[in-house]
Design an enzyme around this catalytic site. Structure first.
Site, PDB file in Angstrom:
ATOM      1  N   SER A 195       6.581   3.713   3.516  1.00 39.60           N
ATOM      2  CA  SER A 195       7.733   4.461   2.555  1.00 39.60           C
ATOM      3  C   SER A 195       7.174   5.366   1.228  1.00 39.60           C
ATOM      4  CB  SER A 195       8.710   3.807   2.123  1.00 39.60           C
ATOM      5  OG  SER A 195       9.620   3.411   3.242  1.00 39.60           O
TER       6      SER A 195
ATOM      7  N   TYR B 284      12.933   2.734  -3.850  1.00 39.58           N
ATOM      8  CA  TYR B 284      12.103   1.900  -3.137  1.00 39.58           C
ATOM      9  C   TYR B 284      10.537   2.342  -3.033  1.00 39.58           C
ATOM     10  CZ  TYR B 284      10.651  -0.812   0.994  1.00 39.58           C
ATOM     11  OH  TYR B 284       9.967  -1.937   1.770  1.00 39.58           O
TER      12      TYR B 284
ATOM     13  N   LYS C  58       7.245   0.396  -4.314  1.00 38.92           N
ATOM     14  CA  LYS C  58       6.046  -0.009  -3.602  1.00 38.92           C
ATOM     15  C   LYS C  58       4.886   0.775  -4.070  1.00 38.92           C
ATOM     16  CE  LYS C  58       7.898  -3.001  -0.710  1.00 38.92           C
ATOM     17  NZ  LYS C  58       7.395  -4.539  -0.950  1.00 38.92           N
TER      18      LYS C  58
END
Lengths: 243, 81
Positions: free
Chosen positions: A138, A149, A153
Site C-alpha cells: 500500500s 495506513y 507503513k
C-alpha cells in the site's frame, strides 16, 4: 533454520503475526509472542508447544510506553525481532481527523520505533541478529482510502532503512517485507471476502496471499540463509505489481 | 436500535451532502438508486462508512452498502442493525 534463537514477534495474537510465531517454532526457534489478547496468545503458545518448541508470551499494549518498557525489561536477549503489530484503516482523506492520524501512527509507527529504541538501549538485541518489519505494498501504491495506513507503513519502511545502517556495525540486519493482500481477520472485514485463501482476485496473478506465504519469507529473513541481506524492501504480492 | 434510528429518513438523506461532492443534494431522493449516480465509486463507499462512524458511532459493513440500492433501503438496513 532458527535453532534456539529467541525471536520476538509483535502483534502475534492473530493473522500474519500468529503464523510467523508458529513457523518460528516449527523451525526450532524460540518464539516470544506479544499482543493484547492474552487468551489468543495462550492458545497459540499451546499449539507451538505441541510441535515441540518453547514459546513464551508477554501480554502488552504497545500503545502504552510503560508497557513497552515492562516488555523489554522482561525479555531475554534476542536473535530476531519481527515488527508486525499494526492496524489497517480505510478513511478517505476528506474524513481524516487528528485523532485518526494519531491512532494509526501510534500503533503502526511510533510504538514500534519506541520498542526498538528501548531494545537497543537495554542491549537486548544480540550482534548478528535479524530484524524484520512487516510493511505493505500500500505504501507504494495509490489505493483510495489507505492514505494513513500507507503513510504509516512508508514511515516505517524509511525508518528501517536508516536503522539498517546504524546497526550494521553490529552485524544486525534489518529488512522490510511488503506483502500484498493477505487474507486475515483484518482484511476480511473490509473486503467482505472469505478469509480462507481461496478467493482469487483478478489483479493477483497468483491469487491472494496467505499468512503462510508471508511467514515463509519472514523465516528466510530471520535465518542465516539471508546473512548478506540488509536494508532491503521485499515485495511479496503474488504478482500484483506486475501490471 | 442505534443512533441512526433517531434521525428521520429525510435527515438521513441530508447526511450525504458531505459525502457526494459533485451530486447536488437536491437532486437526490429516498428512492434514488445511489449506485446509478455518476459519482458512485468505491471511494464513496469508504466515505459513507467514515462519515457515519465519525458522526453516529456506527460501523456500516461495505456489504450493507453494496447489497442495497436506494437511500431508503440503506436507511432501513442501517437503522435496524
Amino acid at each position: 533454520m532458527l535453532s534456539e534463537k529467541n525471536i520476538l514477534v509483535t502483534g502475534s495474537s492473530s493473522g500474519i503475526g500468529r503464523q510467523i510465531a508458529i513457523d518460528i517454532g516449527l523451525n526450532k526457534g524460540n518464539p516470544i509472542l506479544t499482543g493484547r489478547n492474552i487468551e489468543k496468545l495462550e492458545e497459540i503458545c499451546k499449539l507451538i508447544i505441541q510441535e515441540g518448541a518453547h514459546p513464551v508470551y508477554h501480554q502488552a499494549d504497545l500503545r502504552n510506553e510503560n508497557e513497552i518498557t515492562d516488555l523489554v525489561m522482561s525479555l531475554p536477549n534476542l536473535s530476531g525481532l519481527v515488527i508486525n503489530a499494526g492496524i489497517i484503516d480505510y478513511t478517505p482523506v476528506k474524513f481524516i481527523s487528528k485523532a485518526k492520524i494519531d491512532d494509526i501512527f501510534l500503533v503502526n509507527f511510533t510504538s514500534n520505533v519506541i520498542l526498538i529504541k528501548k531494545l537497543l538501549e537495554y542491549k537486548k538485541i544480540n550482534n548478528n541478529s535479524s530484524i524484520v518489519f512487516i510493511g505493505s505494498i500500500s505504501s507504494k501504491l495509490g489505493v483510495p482510502g489507505t492514505s494513513l495506513y500507507a503513510a504509516s507503513k512508508a514511515a516505517l519502511t524509511s525508518f528501517a532503512k536508516v536503522l539498517a545502517i546504524e546497526v550494521s556495525a553490529k552485524k544486525i540486519r534489518v529488512n522490510v517485507l511488503s506483502p500484498g493482500l493477505v487474507t486475515t481477520d483484518l482484511t476480511g472485514n473490509i473486503r467482505d471476502k472469505k478469509s480462507d485463501g481461496s478467493e482469487k482476485d483478478k489483479n493477483y496473478p497468483l491469487g491472494w496471499g496467505t499468512t503462510h506465504n508471508v511467514a515463509n519469507a519472514v523465516i528466510f529473513l530471520l535465518s542465516d540463509k539471508s546473512e548478506w541481506m540488509t536494508g532491503t524492501d521485499i515485495v511479496i504480492d503474488g504478482g500484483f505489481t506486475l501490471s | 436500535m442505534n443512533n441512526i434510528s433517531k434521525v428521520s429518513r429525510e435527515e438521513f438523506l441530508l447526511e450525504f451532502e458531505n459525502i457526494f461532492d459533485e451530486t447536488p443534494i437536491a437532486s437526490l431522493s429516498l428512492s434514488t438508486n445511489y449506485k446509478d449516480l455518476d459519482e458512485w465509486s468505491s471511494l464513496i463507499v469508504l466515505s459513507i462508512i467514515a462519515h457515519f462512524e465519525e458522526k453516529f458511532s456506527i460501523v456500516i459493513a461495505p456489504k450493507t452498502i453494496y447489497d442495497n440500492e436506494t437511500f431508503n433501503e440503506l436507511y432501513n438496513s442501517i437503522s435496524q442493525a
